[in-house]
Design a protein around this motif. Structure first.
Motif, PDB file in Angstrom:
ATOM      1  N   ALA A   1       0.959  -1.092   0.021  1.00 29.03           N
ATOM      2  CA  ALA A   1       0.182   0.105   0.071  1.00 29.03           C
ATOM      3  C   ALA A   1       0.959   1.271  -0.083  1.00 29.03           C
ATOM      4  CB  ALA A   1      -0.877   0.085   1.381  1.00 29.03           C
ATOM      5  N   HIS A   2       2.034   1.253   0.741  1.00 32.20           N
ATOM      6  CA  HIS A   2       2.870   2.401   0.664  1.00 32.20           C
ATOM      7  C   HIS A   2       3.456   2.630  -0.662  1.00 32.20           C
ATOM      8  CE1 HIS A   2       2.313   2.361   5.267  1.00 32.20           C
ATOM      9  NE2 HIS A   2       2.924   3.619   5.229  1.00 32.20           N
ATOM     10  N   ILE A   3       3.953   1.412  -1.089  1.00 25.07           N
ATOM     11  CA  ILE A   3       4.629   1.399  -2.380  1.00 25.07           C
ATOM     12  C   ILE A   3       3.557   2.251  -3.623  1.00 25.07           C
ATOM     13  CG2 ILE A   3       5.724   0.449  -4.313  1.00 25.07           C
ATOM     14  CD1 ILE A   3       6.533  -1.680  -2.173  1.00 25.07           C
ATOM     15  N   HIS A   4       2.473   1.676  -3.380  1.00 30.02           N
ATOM     16  CA  HIS A   4       1.377   2.271  -4.512  1.00 30.02           C
ATOM     17  C   HIS A   4       1.142   3.562  -4.201  1.00 30.02           C
ATOM     18  CE1 HIS A   4      -0.157  -1.954  -5.389  1.00 30.02           C
ATOM     19  NE2 HIS A   4       1.123  -1.934  -5.870  1.00 30.02           N
ATOM     20  N   ALA A   5       1.061   4.112  -2.821  1.00 26.95           N
ATOM     21  CA  ALA A   5       0.729   5.455  -2.675  1.00 26.95           C
ATOM     22  C   ALA A   5       1.945   6.425  -3.161  1.00 26.95           C
ATOM     23  CB  ALA A   5       0.618   5.454  -0.997  1.00 26.95           C
ATOM     24  N   PHE A   6       3.181   5.957  -2.964  1.00 24.59           N
ATOM     25  CA  PHE A   6       4.035   6.905  -3.447  1.00 24.59           C
ATOM     26  C   PHE A   6       4.123   7.319  -4.846  1.00 24.59           C
ATOM     27  CE2 PHE A   6       6.907   5.120   0.633  1.00 24.59           C
ATOM     28  CZ  PHE A   6       6.411   6.103   1.279  1.00 24.59           C
ATOM     29  N   GLN A   7       3.921   5.989  -5.630  1.00 18.34           N
ATOM     30  CA  GLN A   7       3.853   5.770  -6.983  1.00 18.34           C
ATOM     31  C   GLN A   7       2.475   7.024  -7.378  1.00 18.34           C
ATOM     32  OE1 GLN A   7       3.500   2.178  -8.094  1.00 18.34           O
ATOM     33  NE2 GLN A   7       5.485   1.502  -7.802  1.00 18.34           N
ATOM     34  N   PHE A   8       1.547   6.915  -6.792  1.00 15.48           N
ATOM     35  CA  PHE A   8       0.334   7.658  -6.951  1.00 15.48           C
ATOM     36  C   PHE A   8       0.756   9.324  -6.678  1.00 15.48           C
ATOM     37  CE2 PHE A   8      -3.486   9.969  -5.183  1.00 15.48           C
ATOM     38  CZ  PHE A   8      -4.268   9.746  -6.273  1.00 15.48           C
TER      39      PHE A   8
ATOM     40  N   GLY B   1       3.723  10.553  -6.821  1.00 10.81           N
ATOM     41  CA  GLY B   1       4.890  11.039  -7.717  1.00 10.81           C
ATOM     42  C   GLY B   1       5.964  11.400  -6.956  1.00 10.81           C
ATOM     43  N   GLY B   2       6.132  10.981  -5.494  1.00 10.79           N
ATOM     44  CA  GLY B   2       7.130  11.573  -4.594  1.00 10.79           C
ATOM     45  C   GLY B   2       6.931  11.042  -3.392  1.00 10.79           C
TER      46      GLY B   2
ATOM     47  N   GLU C   1       0.763  23.502  -5.081  1.00  2.00           N
ATOM     48  CA  GLU C   1       1.199  23.859  -3.877  1.00  2.00           C
ATOM     49  C   GLU C   1       2.036  22.882  -3.055  1.00  2.00           C
ATOM     50  OE1 GLU C   1      -1.017  26.600  -1.425  1.00  2.00           O
ATOM     51  OE2 GLU C   1      -2.281  27.101  -3.025  1.00  2.00           O
ATOM     52  N   GLU C   2       2.087  21.418  -3.373  1.00  2.00           N
ATOM     53  CA  GLU C   2       2.483  20.569  -2.634  1.00  2.00           C
ATOM     54  C   GLU C   2       3.592  19.420  -3.541  1.00  2.00           C
ATOM     55  OE1 GLU C   2       1.975  17.842   1.377  1.00  2.00           O
ATOM     56  OE2 GLU C   2       0.332  18.404   0.192  1.00  2.00           O
TER      57      GLU C   2
ATOM     58  N   LEU D   1      11.064   9.987  -6.348  1.00  2.00           N
ATOM     59  CA  LEU D   1      10.976   8.373  -6.370  1.00  2.00           C
ATOM     60  C   LEU D   1      12.460   7.782  -6.692  1.00  2.00           C
ATOM     61  CD1 LEU D   1       7.559   7.620  -7.957  1.00  2.00           C
ATOM     62  CD2 LEU D   1       8.299   7.458  -5.304  1.00  2.00           C
ATOM     63  N   PRO D   2      12.997   6.770  -5.965  1.00  2.00           N
ATOM     64  CA  PRO D   2      14.012   6.210  -6.506  1.00  2.00           C
ATOM     65  C   PRO D   2      13.851   5.321  -7.738  1.00  2.00           C
ATOM     66  CG  PRO D   2      13.045   4.898  -4.720  1.00  2.00           C
ATOM     67  CD  PRO D   2      12.080   6.056  -4.818  1.00  2.00           C
ATOM     68  N   VAL D   3      15.051   4.900  -8.148  1.00  2.00           N
ATOM     69  CA  VAL D   3      14.898   4.490  -9.689  1.00  2.00           C
ATOM     70  C   VAL D   3      13.912   3.398  -9.776  1.00  2.00           C
ATOM     71  CG1 VAL D   3      16.359   3.562 -11.605  1.00  2.00           C
ATOM     72  CG2 VAL D   3      17.231   5.301 -10.137  1.00  2.00           C
ATOM     73  N   SER D   4      14.096   2.458  -8.716  1.00  2.00           N
ATOM     74  CA  SER D   4      13.163   1.100  -8.795  1.00  2.00           C
ATOM     75  C   SER D   4      12.572   1.129  -7.209  1.00  2.00           C
ATOM     76  CB  SER D   4      14.352  -0.088  -8.842  1.00  2.00           C
ATOM     77  OG  SER D   4      15.029  -0.023  -7.940  1.00  2.00           O
TER      78      SER D   4
END
Length: 516
Positions: free
Chosen positions: A190-197, A199-200, A309-310, A317-320
């Motif tokens: 869930a965290h990995i998908h949230a970071f991808q959503f 974009g950072g 604004e955020e 994000l890291p390369v992989s």
């Protein structure tokens, strides 16, 4: 007007600042500021000449008598941009504003008025207030208390689906996804998908004290789940769990959970879903509606607040993406291998009988001892009992048998001696399979280690006087009986070569007769 005369009189009599503040109906900060300015100007009680409060104010606060038209209004757009930077506060920006005004011989506004200007500007023209939260600073995460349902298309049974919710406090931008379990794998995914959503990545993640995230809750030093901590390090962020029974530590996530319960979970209550993928597609549509829904008391919505604004403040994000790993413990056996999921992986032989930590991913097996990686292998799949062995992990005596073949044996025999080489060639040619011959050659090498290379050379020489095809057993007998130490007789006295197909036969001297 402030009672400047009374303040200075009471101070001269030794009354405390708290007592002066109570007597003059002023705040302690005001009392402290008046006394500080009086000390700077050299004004003390009693006065050399009588002065009124108005005259004292003119001496202590000359800017208060200036017309407000000479005051420079703060640049609120600049303030809003600067507040997005790490460590920047309104008090720091006010100090810089005051210094700039004095350098240009302008009168600055007070800190309170400075804040009012910015507050009014941000409330009217911006979707976020930087006073409360800095952009890109926090990501608050949690499981929603309310679950959703998936229908089993065979049995018709309802299967619970657990809803993960994350929110950025600054813009209130949210991410939602459903899972069939609340285990560690689902939590990390869930965290990995949230970071991808998004974009950072934010600088800090604020979870609840659930077991998949926090092993042991503590006010000062909570113990973070090892896989969760590893994921945070991969994304260059920090995990700071909320305090136990302090939901306000992640108020945005708690508030978003309530909104999600209404606008996503409740709005989908009358629909049936037969897979988690189908459910998440419906959640994605509702989430887009939720994030683009206009704010009630300010312009814009969660999406525009995030993009404008955020988003710029997030770490890249890291390369992989992070690859989910599992940790296990194992003991290195005497064959310098560990047994894991019915497979064997080698470890340097120095760690025999030591307890090691093993990190398993989909493709890699990494072995750690005292937090240092000592070995890594490609993960094995398929038939049980397979082994992955690194030659560098073997003892020196074991390494010589890795590439043990005909060429290796002949090179060794050539360096050992002429008769040993002849014996080795004879042994290799006397067996139908090369593997059998190599096994006898190993025995020959061990004889050299046990007795010495010189004795083995003499034993092979004596064996060749008896037969052109000596065996390992015959050489062992010669060494055991010490025949290799006896002088070697002329081969013409003991062996006689005959024509025909019988090769070498024993001569007459062997049977007690005389050679004619």
């Amino acid at each position: 007007m402030i009672k400047y005369r009374e303040i200075l009189r009471l101070h001269a009599q030794g009354v405390s600042q708290r007592g002066i503040a109570s007597s003059c109906s002023s705040s302690r900060n005001t009392i402290s500021d008046v006394l500080s300015r009086a000390r700077t100007q050299g004004i003390t009680w009693p006065f050399e000449k009588d002065m009124s409060d108005a005259e004292l104010q003119e001496l202590l606060y000359p800017e208060k008598d200036a017309s407000s038209g000479f005051r420079r209004k703060p640049d609120c757009e600049h303030i809003h941009k600067e507040l997005a930077k790490s460590g920047v506060t309104l008090s720091l920006l006010w100090e810089e504003y005051c210094l700039s005004c004095r350098a240009n011989k302008e009168i600055p506004y007070s800190y309170r008025q400075f804040c009012r200007f910015y507050h009014a500007y941000a409330s009217k023209t911006k979707a976020t207030m930087r006073i409360r939260r800095k952009p890109g600073e926090l990501l608050e995460v949690d499981w929603a208390g309310q679950t959703m349902q998936i229908k089993d298309n065979i049995t018709g049974e309802d299967i619970p689906a657990y809803v993960f919710v994350s929110a950025l406090p600054c813009s209130q931008y949210a991410y939602v996804e459903a899972f069939l379990s609340m285990d560690t794998e689902s939590w990390i995914t869930a965290h990995i998908h949230a970071f991808q959503f998004y974009g950072g990545v934010t600088r800090i993640i604020v979870p609840d004290n659930l077991k998949t995230g926090v092993v042991k809750a503590s006010r000062n030093e909570p113990t973070i789940n090892r896989i969760y901590q590893e994921m945070a390090e991969h994304y260059n962020t920090t995990i700071i769990p909320a305090r136990v029974r302090h939901p306000k530590d992640k108020a945005s996530a708690e508030g978003t959970v309530g909104n999600i319960s209404t606008w996503i979970i409740a709005s989908l209550r009358n629909q049936q879903f037969f897979s988690i993928t189908e459910l998440n597609l419906a959640i994605k549509e509702k989430l887009t509606e939720f994030n683009t829904k206009p704010f009630q008391k300010k312009k814009g919505n969660r999406l525009t607040a995030f993009t404008e604004e955020e988003k710029f403040a997030l770490f890249p994000l890291p390369v992989s993406p992070y690859e989910i790993a599992a940790w296990k413990k194992a003991t290195v056996q005497y064959d310098y291998h560990i047994h894991l999921d019915k497979m064997y992986y080698s470890v340097p032989y120095d760690y025999i009988k030591h307890r090691v930590d093993v990190r398993l991913t989909k493709d890699i097996v990494e072995i750690f001892y005292n937090h240092f990686r000592v070995a890594s292998h490609k993960r094995l799949y398929g038939e049980a009992g397979q082994a992955s062995t690194n030659p560098d992990h073997m003892p020196d005596k074991h390494k010589q048998f890795i590439n043990f073949n005909r060429e290796y044996v002949l090179d060794w025999a050539d360096s050992a001696g002429m008769h040993i080489l002849t014996t080795v060639r004879s042994i290799l040619s006397s067996y139908k399979t090369e593997k059998q011959g190599l096994k006898s050659c190993i025995g020959l090498m061990k004889l050299a280690d046990k007795h010495s290379m010189e004795r083995l050379e003499n034993a092979c020489e004596r064996a060749l006087t008896y037969t052109p095809r000596p065996t390992l057993k015959s050489i062992q007998t010669i060494l055991k009986t010490g025949q290799d130490k006896l002088p070697t007789n002329d081969s013409s006295d003991t062996v006689e070569k005959t024509g025909g197909s019988f090769g070498f036969t024993r001569g007459a001297a062997y049977y007690g007769g005389e050679r004619k």
